[in-house]
Each structure stands twice: as C-alpha cells, then as structure tokens.
Design a protein around this motif. Structure first.
Motif, PDB file in Angstrom:
ATOM      1  N   ASP A 172       0.820  -1.217   0.000  1.00  0.00           N
ATOM      2  CA  ASP A 172       0.000   0.000   0.000  1.00  0.00           C
ATOM      3  C   ASP A 172       0.852   1.265   0.000  1.00  0.00           C
ATOM      4  O   ASP A 172       0.566   2.214  -0.745  1.00  0.00           O
ATOM      5  CB  ASP A 172      -0.930   0.001   1.216  1.00  0.00           C
ATOM      6  CG  ASP A 172      -2.046  -1.027   1.095  1.00  0.00           C
ATOM      7  OD1 ASP A 172      -2.307  -1.485  -0.035  1.00  0.00           O
ATOM      8  OD2 ASP A 172      -2.642  -1.373   2.132  1.00  0.00           O
ATOM      9  N   SER A 173       1.901   1.290   0.839  1.00  0.00           N
ATOM     10  CA  SER A 173       2.723   2.505   0.888  1.00  0.00           C
ATOM     11  C   SER A 173       3.485   2.695  -0.419  1.00  0.00           C
ATOM     12  O   SER A 173       3.700   3.834  -0.860  1.00  0.00           O
ATOM     13  CB  SER A 173       3.690   2.459   2.073  1.00  0.00           C
ATOM     14  OG  SER A 173       4.677   1.452   1.912  1.00  0.00           O
ATOM     15  N   ARG A 175       2.404   1.970  -3.405  1.00  0.00           N
ATOM     16  CA  ARG A 175       1.456   2.565  -4.354  1.00  0.00           C
ATOM     17  C   ARG A 175       1.155   4.013  -3.995  1.00  0.00           C
ATOM     18  O   ARG A 175       1.243   4.915  -4.838  1.00  0.00           O
ATOM     19  CB  ARG A 175       0.166   1.749  -4.371  1.00  0.00           C
ATOM     20  CG  ARG A 175      -0.895   2.298  -5.326  1.00  0.00           C
ATOM     21  CD  ARG A 175      -2.226   1.583  -5.189  1.00  0.00           C
ATOM     22  NE  ARG A 175      -2.748   1.701  -3.828  1.00  0.00           N
ATOM     23  CZ  ARG A 175      -2.861   0.669  -2.987  1.00  0.00           C
ATOM     24  NH1 ARG A 175      -2.507  -0.546  -3.358  1.00  0.00           N
ATOM     25  NH2 ARG A 175      -3.337   0.850  -1.766  1.00  0.00           N
ATOM     26  N   ASP A 176       0.794   4.248  -2.744  1.00  0.00           N
ATOM     27  CA  ASP A 176       0.331   5.574  -2.348  1.00  0.00           C
ATOM     28  C   ASP A 176       1.455   6.614  -2.403  1.00  0.00           C
ATOM     29  O   ASP A 176       1.248   7.740  -2.884  1.00  0.00           O
ATOM     30  CB  ASP A 176      -0.264   5.521  -0.941  1.00  0.00           C
ATOM     31  CG  ASP A 176      -1.517   4.652  -0.868  1.00  0.00           C
ATOM     32  OD1 ASP A 176      -2.083   4.336  -1.940  1.00  0.00           O
ATOM     33  OD2 ASP A 176      -1.918   4.281   0.251  1.00  0.00           O
ATOM     34  N   GLU A 177       2.647   6.252  -1.914  1.00  0.00           N
ATOM     35  CA  GLU A 177       3.748   7.213  -1.899  1.00  0.00           C
ATOM     36  C   GLU A 177       4.258   7.482  -3.315  1.00  0.00           C
ATOM     37  O   GLU A 177       4.589   8.630  -3.659  1.00  0.00           O
ATOM     38  CB  GLU A 177       4.871   6.713  -0.999  1.00  0.00           C
ATOM     39  CG  GLU A 177       4.510   6.711   0.473  1.00  0.00           C
ATOM     40  CD  GLU A 177       5.598   6.176   1.366  1.00  0.00           C
ATOM     41  OE1 GLU A 177       5.451   6.272   2.599  1.00  0.00           O
ATOM     42  OE2 GLU A 177       6.616   5.647   0.842  1.00  0.00           O
ATOM     43  N   ASP A 179       2.509   7.279  -6.107  1.00  0.00           N
ATOM     44  CA  ASP A 179       1.493   8.078  -6.789  1.00  0.00           C
ATOM     45  C   ASP A 179       1.560   9.533  -6.331  1.00  0.00           C
ATOM     46  O   ASP A 179       1.472  10.460  -7.155  1.00  0.00           O
ATOM     47  CB  ASP A 179       0.109   7.492  -6.519  1.00  0.00           C
ATOM     48  CG  ASP A 179      -0.968   8.119  -7.400  1.00  0.00           C
ATOM     49  OD1 ASP A 179      -0.946   7.876  -8.619  1.00  0.00           O
ATOM     50  OD2 ASP A 179      -1.815   8.851  -6.865  1.00  0.00           O
ATOM     51  N   ALA A 180       1.740   9.744  -5.034  1.00  0.00           N
ATOM     52  CA  ALA A 180       1.821  11.109  -4.515  1.00  0.00           C
ATOM     53  C   ALA A 180       3.067  11.833  -5.033  1.00  0.00           C
ATOM     54  O   ALA A 180       3.018  13.028  -5.370  1.00  0.00           O
ATOM     55  CB  ALA A 180       1.826  11.085  -2.985  1.00  0.00           C
TER      56      ALA A 180
END
Length: 431
Positions: A172-173, A175-177, A179-180
């Motif tokens: 999850d991190s 993907r999220d980091e 993308d950010a």
C-alpha cells in the motif's frame, strides 16, 4: 531574451554510429548559438558567425561535447563507494542496506543529495537516472537539489516490501507514496519520475503488480530496476520464479517490460531475453565499473547488437568506482574487448550522451548539441595531465577522444554548462 555564442571544437554523436556512421558531427572551429538556454544554431564558425553580428561569444579551448547522461546511479550509496570484500548480494547486506537506513533522516538526505549533484557536475554529468532509497523524502531531497541547479534528473522511490527491517515498505505505501510523488513533481523544472522496484528479489508479487499498475496509470514515467547482474542473484530469481523463462520474463509477467523500461546491467542475458528487450523497446544501462568491482562479469556487446537491444551507460556509484562517465566509457571499451568486441570511441561517446538520452526518453531535449535542444555541454581539456597533453598532441580526432576516455577522469572537465550557464568551473571562476 539572452543570446550568447560559444566558439570551440564541437563534437557530438546524436545516433548510434554502429548503425549510422554519418551521425558523428564535428566542427574543428564551431559555434553554438544559445538563446535562453536553448541551442538555436550550430555550425562552422566562419559560416555561422556573420548571421549574428554583435553576438557575445565565449571562446572555449579543448573539446566541447554534450553533457554526460548517467543512465544508472545511486545517490544514497555515494558514501560507501569503494567498500571492500563482497559480491552483489553480500555487498548489499554488509555495506549498502545499513547506509540507506540513514536516509530516514531528511537532513541526511538533503546533505547527501546536494553533495551528489555537485559531484555529478564536477564530472561533467548534466542528466541522470537516479536510485534514491525506500523513503519518499529521499526523492524530495534529490528533486529539490536538482531544481536548485536546473538539472535534468529522473528518479523515484525504491519499492522493496521484502527488504530488511528499516528499509521495507508495504504494498500500500509503495502505491500511495509513488502516486503522490508523481503528482507532486510532475511538470516541475527538468525533472522526471521512474517507478523503481529495487529488483525482483526485494518485492513481493503483489508489489510488482503495483509497479505495473503505476506504469499503466502514468504513461509518462519510466521503469527503473536491476536485471541479470550477478550469477548468484540470477540463480535466486530462478528459484523464486521457477515457471519464468528467464529473469526478464519475471518483470514481463507484471507488465514491467516496455519501451520506457530501463534495466541496469544485463550481464547475464539469454538470447530470448535480448529478443524480448528489442521487440519491446526496453533498454540496458551498461555499468562496466560496477560489474568489474563486484566481480559480476562483462556485458556482451555482440549479443546486444545481434538482437538490436538499446543500450546506454551508467556509473552505478556506489558499486561503480567513479562518477566520471568519461572514465566509465574507457572501462566499457576494456570490458567489451574482453569479449572480443572493439568498442569504437565515437560509439562510447554516444552511449555516454545521446544513447543514454534515448533510454531515458529525453533525447528530444539533450544529448546531441542540436538546434532545439537544451544547451547542456562540457568543455574537456586535452592537456589536463602531462600524459594526456603528450598523447593528444597532433593526434587524430578518434585518437584524441579515445585517449580522453582511457586516460581521462574528473580532471579533464574544465567546465560544465547547464542550459548555457556555467554550473561548474575547475578554476572556480563564474561564467
């Protein structure tokens, strides 16, 4: 609007001379005309200068070539360059993973990023594809420092949910980091993003799937990872993925092999993998210094050429032992010759400039000193050492270039220019 001229001996190789011998462009007395950081004209001085009456001209001695483009380098490893005693996997455990844990501290990341980019400029490198660490702010630190210098830098946070304690992220991190970071930095300065799984062994299947999804969601970003560097590494990958045809096929199964994929090393490639690399448009960043230092082997130029694989050149610091792409080009010659391939000095220059630009999809911007491109270039000093001065006196262009690659290093860089502005001067004199 600022227009400025640079007069001197100009040399560039905008296409692979192995296939395009006419790609070598040389003006013994040439002129670059630069407007607001962009080259607007290039040619023979006597022919071109009358078109620009009153032009302020800098006279540069030596040889002017495009700024070097490092297709694979690790900024977080620079403090552990020249670390003794291990091949790849043990070297990572002993030296590199402990060093990268320190980047949990943003201040440390900022300090290292600034020192790293200054070292690139000192060695004539104006663009680079850079591995940071698993920490998202290691990318922020590098990009902030690159913005300050107006450098063309591409990077992206490392994905490694199977990494050691203190360096492992999560699916999850990742993907999220990532993308950010893409959204935060897209379109700023001369920066570009690369989705960066460290290598197949440090990411779970689920995280490799995330990397593929990020590439699909953001078609302007690169894929940057390692491939077939070391025999023990290759064996470990084969054990983990027993149904894969080869190492490259592991990445292919997760959507990571395409025309924006840059794979470092490629020392131990099957013919099937080379065929797939060529048909996909993916390429290899060759790292001869690192391959020699870690005892990994030597890249097979003949195999790559037979299959039409795209190639560029990387220093791979800190396994690589020099930031100098000029010196690395000389090592590429020696590595190629060990496999009975006499690498031409003009092709070596291409790999260190436009060839790497093609891999990084920035060849429309840099790498060839052509009108319309950004004015990133380097002034090389034929007389940087007494031996070089003696060796290059009265020599042909090919012999002078070859001598610079074999005998040269950071001492040969007289000045480095970023978009027509002097970003580093050996004498410390502002341009």
């Amino acid at each position: 609007m600022i227009i400025r001229g640079f007069r001197g001996e100009l040399l560039s190789v905008s296409r692979d001379p192995h296939h395009h011998p006419d790609a070598i462009r040389h003006e013994p007395d040439g002129l670059l005309v630069v407007e607001d950081g962009i080259i607007i004209a290039r040619g023979d001085y006597q022919t071109l200068a009358p078109r620009y009456p009153g032009l302020a001209i800098d006279h540069l001695s030596g040889l002017i070539v495009p700024g070097f483009i490092d297709a694979h380098v690790h900024y977080a490893q620079m403090d552990h360059i020249a670390s003794h005693g291990e091949q790849l996997l043990d070297w990572l455990d002993r030296h590199i993973f402990p060093a990268e844990k320190a980047f949990a501290d943003r201040t440390h990341a900022d300090r290292t990023a600034n020192l790293f980019l200054d070292e690139l400029l000192r060695n004539g490198t104006t663009s680079a594809l850079v591995f940071p660490t698993v920490h998202a702010h290691s990318v922020d630190a590098l990009f902030d420092a690159a913005l300050d210098r107006n450098m063309r830098i591409l990077s992206g946070k490392i994905l490694m949910d199977l990494g050691p304690e203190g360096l492992a992220d999560t699916v999850d991190s990742a993907r999220d980091e990532s993308d950010a970071l893409i959204r935060r930095w897209r379109g700023r300065g001369r920066l570009g993003y690369a989705v960066t799984p460290r290598f197949a062994l440090t990411s779970s299947d689920a995280q490799l799937q995330v990397a593929g999804a990020l590439l699909a969601d953001h078609p302007d970003v690169l894929l940057h990872t390692h491939l077939a560097e070391n025999l023990r590494e290759c064996a470990a990958v084969a054990d983990r993925f027993p149904t894969a045809h080869d190492y490259l096929d592991v990445y292919d199964r997760f959507g990571l092999v395409g025309d924006r994929s840059v794979f470092a090393h490629g020392v131990h490639l099957s013919d099937r993998a080379c065929t797939r690399l060529a048909e996909s448009g993916a390429g290899i960043a060759i790292c001869p210094s690192s391959n020699l230092f870690l005892g990994s082997g030597f890249f097979d130029f003949g195999q790559a050429d037979a299959h039409g694989v795209r190639i560029g050149l990387g220093t791979d610091v800190g396994a690589g032992t020099s930031f100098s792409l000029l010196h690395t080009a000389g090592l590429a010659y020696q590595a190629a010759l060990s496999r009975h391939y006499p690498l031409d000095p003009f092709r070596a220059l291409y790999l260190a400039t436009a060839g790497s630009a093609v891999l990084l999809h920035i060849d429309d911007r840099v790498g060839g000193l052509e009108p319309g491109q950004e004015a990133d270039f380097v002034q090389l000093d034929y007389a940087a050492t007494p031996l070089l001065a003696r060796r290059t006196a009265n020599a042909t262009l090919a012999d002078r270039l070859f001598a610079l690659q074999i005998l040269g290093d950071d001492r040969v860089i007289a000045r480095t220019y970023i978009m027509g502005q002097c970003a580093w001067d050996r004498q410390g004199i502002a341009s």
